[in-house]
Motif scaffolding. Structure first.
Motif, PDB file in Angstrom:
ATOM      1  N   THR A  75       0.901  -1.149   0.000  1.00 14.13           N
ATOM      2  CA  THR A  75       0.000   0.000   0.000  1.00 14.13           C
ATOM      3  C   THR A  75       0.942   1.201   0.000  1.00 14.13           C
ATOM      4  O   THR A  75       2.146   1.027   0.210  1.00 14.13           O
ATOM      5  N   SER A  76       0.444   2.404  -0.237  1.00 16.26           N
ATOM      6  CA  SER A  76       1.375   3.500  -0.543  1.00 16.26           C
ATOM      7  C   SER A  76       1.377   4.673   0.440  1.00 16.26           C
ATOM      8  O   SER A  76       1.972   5.707   0.161  1.00 16.26           O
ATOM      9  N   GLU A  77       0.721   4.513   1.604  1.00 19.28           N
ATOM     10  CA  GLU A  77       0.660   5.644   2.541  1.00 19.28           C
ATOM     11  C   GLU A  77       2.035   6.234   2.847  1.00 19.28           C
ATOM     12  O   GLU A  77       2.189   7.461   2.959  1.00 19.28           O
ATOM     13  N   THR A  78       3.043   5.370   2.969  1.00 13.70           N
ATOM     14  CA  THR A  78       4.361   5.861   3.389  1.00 13.70           C
ATOM     15  C   THR A  78       5.046   6.662   2.295  1.00 13.70           C
ATOM     16  O   THR A  78       5.538   7.774   2.530  1.00 13.70           O
ATOM     17  N   ILE A  79       5.077   6.142   1.091  1.00 16.00           N
ATOM     18  CA  ILE A  79       5.765   6.869   0.004  1.00 16.00           C
ATOM     19  C   ILE A  79       4.954   8.102  -0.405  1.00 16.00           C
ATOM     20  O   ILE A  79       5.517   9.132  -0.796  1.00 16.00           O
ATOM     21  N   VAL A  80       3.640   8.039  -0.269  1.00 16.80           N
ATOM     22  CA  VAL A  80       2.798   9.212  -0.536  1.00 16.80           C
ATOM     23  C   VAL A  80       3.161  10.325   0.449  1.00 16.80           C
ATOM     24  O   VAL A  80       3.331  11.487   0.065  1.00 16.80           O
ATOM     25  N   ASN A  81       3.295   9.971   1.731  1.00 13.73           N
ATOM     26  CA  ASN A  81       3.649  10.985   2.727  1.00 13.73           C
ATOM     27  C   ASN A  81       5.034  11.565   2.491  1.00 13.73           C
ATOM     28  O   ASN A  81       5.256  12.754   2.709  1.00 13.73           O
ATOM     29  N   HIS A  82       5.949  10.711   2.048  1.00 10.99           N
ATOM     30  CA  HIS A  82       7.295  11.197   1.729  1.00 10.99           C
ATOM     31  C   HIS A  82       7.212  12.306   0.681  1.00 10.99           C
ATOM     32  O   HIS A  82       7.902  13.335   0.794  1.00 10.99           O
ATOM     33  N   GLU A 119      -0.460 -11.009  -5.547  1.00  8.43           N
ATOM     34  CA  GLU A 119      -0.483  -9.704  -6.225  1.00  8.43           C
ATOM     35  C   GLU A 119      -1.910  -9.432  -6.675  1.00  8.43           C
ATOM     36  O   GLU A 119      -2.611 -10.335  -7.119  1.00  8.43           O
ATOM     37  N   PHE A 120      -2.353  -8.185  -6.547  1.00  5.24           N
ATOM     38  CA  PHE A 120      -3.665  -7.827  -7.069  1.00  5.24           C
ATOM     39  C   PHE A 120      -3.635  -6.396  -7.580  1.00  5.24           C
ATOM     40  O   PHE A 120      -2.684  -5.649  -7.345  1.00  5.24           O
ATOM     41  N   LEU A 121      -4.675  -6.044  -8.332  1.00  7.40           N
ATOM     42  CA  LEU A 121      -4.800  -4.687  -8.871  1.00  7.40           C
ATOM     43  C   LEU A 121      -5.779  -3.907  -8.016  1.00  7.40           C
ATOM     44  O   LEU A 121      -6.739  -4.474  -7.491  1.00  7.40           O
ATOM     45  N   TRP A 122      -5.541  -2.616  -7.897  1.00  3.22           N
ATOM     46  CA  TRP A 122      -6.478  -1.791  -7.139  1.00  3.22           C
ATOM     47  C   TRP A 122      -6.328  -0.336  -7.520  1.00  3.22           C
ATOM     48  O   TRP A 122      -5.452   0.029  -8.298  1.00  3.22           O
ATOM     49  N   GLN A 123      -7.218   0.487  -6.953  1.00  2.00           N
ATOM     50  CA  GLN A 123      -7.004   1.924  -6.936  1.00  2.00           C
ATOM     51  C   GLN A 123      -6.818   2.294  -5.476  1.00  2.00           C
ATOM     52  O   GLN A 123      -7.433   1.683  -4.597  1.00  2.00           O
ATOM     53  N   GLU A 124      -5.945   3.239  -5.232  1.00  2.00           N
ATOM     54  CA  GLU A 124      -5.796   3.763  -3.866  1.00  2.00           C
ATOM     55  C   GLU A 124      -5.796   5.280  -3.930  1.00  2.00           C
ATOM     56  O   GLU A 124      -5.000   5.891  -4.648  1.00  2.00           O
ATOM     57  N   GLY A 125      -6.738   5.869  -3.219  1.00  2.09           N
ATOM     58  CA  GLY A 125      -6.819   7.319  -3.141  1.00  2.09           C
ATOM     59  C   GLY A 125      -6.101   7.817  -1.901  1.00  2.09           C
ATOM     60  O   GLY A 125      -6.097   7.143  -0.862  1.00  2.09           O
ATOM     61  N   HIS A 126      -5.472   8.965  -2.013  1.00  3.31           N
ATOM     62  CA  HIS A 126      -4.761   9.574  -0.872  1.00  3.31           C
ATOM     63  C   HIS A 126      -5.059  11.068  -0.873  1.00  3.31           C
ATOM     64  O   HIS A 126      -4.884  11.739  -1.903  1.00  3.31           O
ATOM     65  N   THR A 127      -5.508  11.583   0.262  1.00  4.38           N
ATOM     66  CA  THR A 127      -5.822  13.014   0.324  1.00  4.38           C
ATOM     67  C   THR A 127      -5.224  13.653   1.577  1.00  4.38           C
ATOM     68  O   THR A 127      -5.043  12.988   2.597  1.00  4.38           O
ATOM     69  N   ALA A 128      -4.938  14.943   1.438  1.00  2.00           N
ATOM     70  CA  ALA A 128      -4.386  15.733   2.552  1.00  2.00           C
ATOM     71  C   ALA A 128      -5.278  16.946   2.758  1.00  2.00           C
ATOM     72  O   ALA A 128      -5.718  17.579   1.799  1.00  2.00           O
ATOM     73  N   HIS A 129      -5.542  17.261   4.031  1.00  2.00           N
ATOM     74  CA  HIS A 129      -6.498  18.319   4.381  1.00  2.00           C
ATOM     75  C   HIS A 129      -5.954  19.206   5.504  1.00  2.00           C
ATOM     76  O   HIS A 129      -5.074  18.797   6.263  1.00  2.00           O
ATOM     77  N   ALA A 130      -6.556  20.386   5.623  1.00  2.00           N
ATOM     78  CA  ALA A 130      -6.126  21.348   6.636  1.00  2.00           C
ATOM     79  C   ALA A 130      -6.804  21.118   7.984  1.00  2.00           C
ATOM     80  O   ALA A 130      -6.309  21.583   9.014  1.00  2.00           O
TER      81      ALA A 130
END
Length: 448
Positions: A75-82, A119-130
């Motif tokens: 999953t990509s939370e870590t690299i997204v935050n980077h 392995e599987f395919l997916w979409q992952e959304g990531h958002t940042a807010h105030a």
């Protein structure tokens, strides 16, 4: 797992619908690397703890041992935050809302096609807010998008709700879920939306300067559905004859079977089949003609039933003479689902076919809803819960017990809290486990 064209076409239908919804709600598609430094994963403590057993690691690259091992994206939370840390500096940079379509690797010990694969395919959304309110609104908005997709496109009557603390995504403050009942009555977590709070932004130092000049950590969400949804469609609607696909996501909505015995009948039948095909295609109906002469009509009937095509049109010499066709529904077996003498006249045929496709879409949802509701039992004690689960049903009952009690239920029955449904009965209740007051009912079931 290899996804062949017919299965991938279902995934494309899912993508087509969701991509429109994501863009309507202000999200943009992009792509992040598949290989993530292990140190990124380690930064958020509960995240690494939750994912460690499932990680695939790269230790050698270019023939040399790597200084730092790389994780194949779980999953990509870590690299997204980077990256968010480098992109977000001011409140003017917020909200930042992105999505990626990607593959994911998780080291599954018990594989099942589409439902649990390495392995599987997916979409992952990531958002940042105030603000936390914006993040919560986003998490709820996206679980609503998934819920509507499940009901309106996949004809799956999911139950939408909040995960328990035990079942919450590793690193999230709250996880929202859509839970679907499969044909064997097991639960399938079909999509999730996570309010991450500031857990990842604090771990990565992702901050912005607010309107008052103060430095604040961003508030985040992430949300995903995967090719697991295809497994959900198969197991919700399928029967002993094979797949039964909802028309809105079926790669082929209508299959045409031309039938002839004598050589002099063939041309007329194939011409009629071609004409009907063009009429339906011009009405944006997904249609295929099976005009191969290596197989009998009966073989073709069975084959396309197995593929789950919603409607079958048969055209033989007598139909050509009468200017009509025979139409059969996949969801109504045998003679009951077969109608003779439907006119080939374009406006009549198109109206009839569209009407039947709509009927099938509605029928599949109604059937799945009825099946779901007849297999959920309201319980008020632990004994009743155990009895319901032992019968393979879902148990719904008041719950305010501890995490330890929840884990005890899992150990003793194999069932977990699937969610605290958004739709709750009014008034205070009594916890089925402790007898203490309970504000909410929880839904328990065995799951994939």
């Amino acid at each position: 797992m290899v996804i062949r064209p017919y299965g991938y076409a279902i995934w494309e239908a899912i993508q087509d619908y969701l991509n429109v919804k994501f863009k309507e709600t202000g999200h943009s598609n992009m792509y992040f690397p598949q290989f993530i430094p292990y140190s990124f994963i380690e930064k958020e403590a509960s995240h690494v703890e939750g994912f460690s057993p499932e990680l695939a690691l790269v230790t050698i690259g270019g023939g040399k041992e790597l200084e730092e091992k790389l994780v194949v994206r779980p999953t990509s939370e870590t690299i997204v935050n980077h990256m968010f840390t480098q992109w977000i500096h001011s409140y003017r940079d917020l909200p930042l809302m992105i999505n990626q379509w990607a593959n994911v690797t998780r080291w599954e010990m018990r594989t099942k096609p589409f439902v649990r694969t390495l392995e599987f395919l997916w979409q992952e959304g990531h958002t940042a807010h105030a603000t936390p309110e914006e993040a919560e609104k986003e998490a709820l908005q996206m679980i609503d998008v998934y819920t509507k997709f499940a009901y309106e496109q996949a004809a799956i009557p999911v139950i939408t709700g909040r995960k328990s603390k035990v079942e919450t995504f590793a690193g999230a403050v709250r996880t929202y879920t859509i839970e679907a009942m499969m044909g064997d009555r097991k639960a399938l977590q079909a999509g999730t939306s996570h309010n991450l709070g500031q857990n990842f932004s604090r771990a990565f130092g992702t901050q912005f300067t607010d309107e008052n000049g103060q430095r604040q950590h961003i508030w985040q969400t992430s949300w995903a559905v995967s090719t697991r949804f295809i497994g959900g469609i198969i197991m919700t609607h399928g029967d002993d004859a094979g797949l039964m696909l909802p028309p809105k996501i079926a790669p082929i909505q209508v299959v045409i079977i031309p039938i002839w015995k004598k050589a002099d009948e063939k041309t007329g039948v194939l011409n009629a089949a071609s004409s009907v095909t063009e009429v339906l295609k011009s009405a944006n109906i997904k249609v295929k003609v099976d005009d191969s002469d290596q197989r009998t009509p009966g073989w073709k009937f069975n084959f396309w039933e197995m593929k789950g095509v919603p409607l079958r049109i048969e055209i033989g010499p007598r139909d050509v003479s009468s200017g009509s066709v025979v139409i059969s529904r996949r969801d109504v077996p045998g003679k009951q689902g077969k109608v003779f003498g439907i006119s080939m006249e374009p406006s009549i045929l198109v109206a009839y076919v569209k009407d039947k496709l709509d009927e099938i879409q509605s029928s599949l949802l109604e059937r799945a809803t009825s099946y779901r509701d007849s297999n959920i039992v309201d319980v008020s004690s632990y004994d009743e819960l155990k009895e319901a689960i032992s019968q393979g049903k879902w148990a719904r009952g008041p719950w305010s017990a501890s995490d330890a009690e929840e884990l005890r239920v899992k150990e003793e029955t194999g069932a977990t809290i699937r969610c605290f449904p958004f739709e709750q009965p009014q008034g205070m209740k009594t916890c089925l486990m402790t007898g203490d007051p309970a504000e909410e009912v929880a839904l328990f079931a065995k799951s994939y």
